[in-house]
Design a protein around this motif. Structure first.
Motif, PDB file in Angstrom:
ATOM      1  N   LEU A   1       0.873  -1.170   0.000  1.00  0.00           N
ATOM      2  CA  LEU A   1       0.000   0.000   0.000  1.00  0.00           C
ATOM      3  C   LEU A   1       0.909   1.219   0.000  1.00  0.00           C
ATOM      4  N   THR A   2       0.602   2.194  -0.836  1.00  0.00           N
ATOM      5  CA  THR A   2       1.367   3.428  -0.862  1.00  0.00           C
ATOM      6  C   THR A   2       0.581   4.489  -0.108  1.00  0.00           C
ATOM      7  N   ILE A   3       1.233   5.101   0.879  1.00  0.00           N
ATOM      8  CA  ILE A   3       0.580   6.139   1.681  1.00  0.00           C
ATOM      9  C   ILE A   3       1.447   7.391   1.699  1.00  0.00           C
ATOM     10  N   ASN A   4       0.828   8.504   2.023  1.00  0.00           N
ATOM     11  CA  ASN A   4       1.537   9.762   2.227  1.00  0.00           C
ATOM     12  C   ASN A   4       1.446  10.107   3.702  1.00  0.00           C
ATOM     13  N   LEU A   5       2.577  10.344   4.316  1.00  0.00           N
ATOM     14  CA  LEU A   5       2.611  10.807   5.697  1.00  0.00           C
ATOM     15  C   LEU A   5       3.108  12.239   5.706  1.00  0.00           C
ATOM     16  N   HIS A   6       2.552  13.041   6.590  1.00  0.00           N
ATOM     17  CA  HIS A   6       2.966  14.440   6.729  1.00  0.00           C
ATOM     18  C   HIS A   6       3.564  14.591   8.120  1.00  0.00           C
ATOM     19  N   ILE A   7       4.882  14.682   8.175  1.00  0.00           N
ATOM     20  CA  ILE A   7       5.586  14.746   9.454  1.00  0.00           C
ATOM     21  C   ILE A   7       6.482  15.972   9.461  1.00  0.00           C
ATOM     22  N   LEU A   8       6.253  16.828  10.434  1.00  0.00           N
ATOM     23  CA  LEU A   8       7.047  18.042  10.625  1.00  0.00           C
ATOM     24  C   LEU A   8       7.187  18.855   9.336  1.00  0.00           C
ATOM     25  N   GLY A   9       6.084  18.990   8.629  1.00  0.00           N
ATOM     26  CA  GLY A   9       6.080  19.793   7.418  1.00  0.00           C
ATOM     27  C   GLY A   9       6.621  19.095   6.191  1.00  0.00           C
ATOM     28  N   GLN A  10       7.010  17.840   6.334  1.00  0.00           N
ATOM     29  CA  GLN A  10       7.538  17.067   5.214  1.00  0.00           C
ATOM     30  C   GLN A  10       6.508  16.020   4.797  1.00  0.00           C
ATOM     31  N   THR A  11       6.364  15.835   3.503  1.00  0.00           N
ATOM     32  CA  THR A  11       5.488  14.782   3.003  1.00  0.00           C
ATOM     33  C   THR A  11       6.357  13.604   2.591  1.00  0.00           C
ATOM     34  N   MET A  12       5.979  12.434   3.075  1.00  0.00           N
ATOM     35  CA  MET A  12       6.710  11.217   2.747  1.00  0.00           C
ATOM     36  C   MET A  12       5.777  10.260   2.033  1.00  0.00           C
ATOM     37  N   ASN A  13       6.192   9.812   0.881  1.00  0.00           N
ATOM     38  CA  ASN A  13       5.447   8.842   0.107  1.00  0.00           C
ATOM     39  C   ASN A  13       6.089   7.488   0.381  1.00  0.00           C
ATOM     40  N   LEU A  14       5.367   6.601   1.070  1.00  0.00           N
ATOM     41  CA  LEU A  14       5.940   5.322   1.488  1.00  0.00           C
ATOM     42  C   LEU A  14       5.132   4.151   0.956  1.00  0.00           C
ATOM     43  N   THR A  15       5.818   3.080   0.625  1.00  0.00           N
ATOM     44  CA  THR A  15       5.156   1.821   0.288  1.00  0.00           C
ATOM     45  C   THR A  15       5.346   0.901   1.485  1.00  0.00           C
ATOM     46  N   ILE A  16       4.221   0.489   2.054  1.00  0.00           N
ATOM     47  CA  ILE A  16       4.244  -0.306   3.278  1.00  0.00           C
ATOM     48  C   ILE A  16       3.329  -1.515   3.115  1.00  0.00           C
ATOM     49  N   GLU A  17       3.372  -2.400   4.091  1.00  0.00           N
ATOM     50  CA  GLU A  17       2.415  -3.500   4.112  1.00  0.00           C
ATOM     51  C   GLU A  17       1.092  -2.946   4.601  1.00  0.00           C
ATOM     52  N   ARG A  18       0.024  -3.297   3.923  1.00  0.00           N
ATOM     53  CA  ARG A  18      -1.314  -2.773   4.231  1.00  0.00           C
ATOM     54  C   ARG A  18      -1.669  -2.950   5.713  1.00  0.00           C
ATOM     55  N   ARG A  19      -1.280  -4.077   6.287  1.00  0.00           N
ATOM     56  CA  ARG A  19      -1.631  -4.355   7.683  1.00  0.00           C
ATOM     57  C   ARG A  19      -0.933  -3.410   8.665  1.00  0.00           C
TER      58      ARG A  19
END
Length: 110
Positions: free
Chosen positions: A21-39
């Motif tokens: 699953l690809t998600i976007n996290l917004h941490i301390l003003g930074q956007t991170m596009n990560l591929t993680i396990e859905r679970r």
């Protein structure tokens, strides 16, 4: 290490994720596009909230200071201490359970 050398390794890691699953996290003003396990999505989302909440807490507590690196360092230290305490507590619980298991085994043997 050059960027091109890293990409095949990242591709291999992404390929080893079963239910990606690809998600976007917004941490301390930074956007991170990560591929993680859905679970694991909920864990990542909770981590994102924790980091941002802690950082914002320190930023408001020390509003007179504008040193964002200091707030980030305090946030990292806070979260690292939480992890260490959790690990210590877990270790202590496992130790007590083993002790109890040995006592029960000993009592049964008598």
């Amino acid at each position: 290490m050059e960027k091109d050398a890293i990409n095949p390794k990242l591709q291999h890691l992404r390929g080893s994720i079963e239910d990606a699953l690809t998600i976007n996290l917004h941490i301390l003003g930074q956007t991170m596009n990560l591929t993680i396990e859905r679970r694991e999505e909920e864990l990542y989302r909770k981590a994102e909230r924790l980091i941002n909440l802690r950082y914002n807490m320190y930023a408001s507590l020390y509003a007179e200071s504008r040193d964002k690196n200091r707030f980030a360092a305090m946030t990292l230290l806070d979260i690292a201490l939480m992890a260490q305490k959790a690990e210590y507590i877990q270790s202590d619980v496992v130790s007590k359970l083993l002790e109890l298991g040995n006592k029960i085994t000993s009592d049964i043997a008598e």
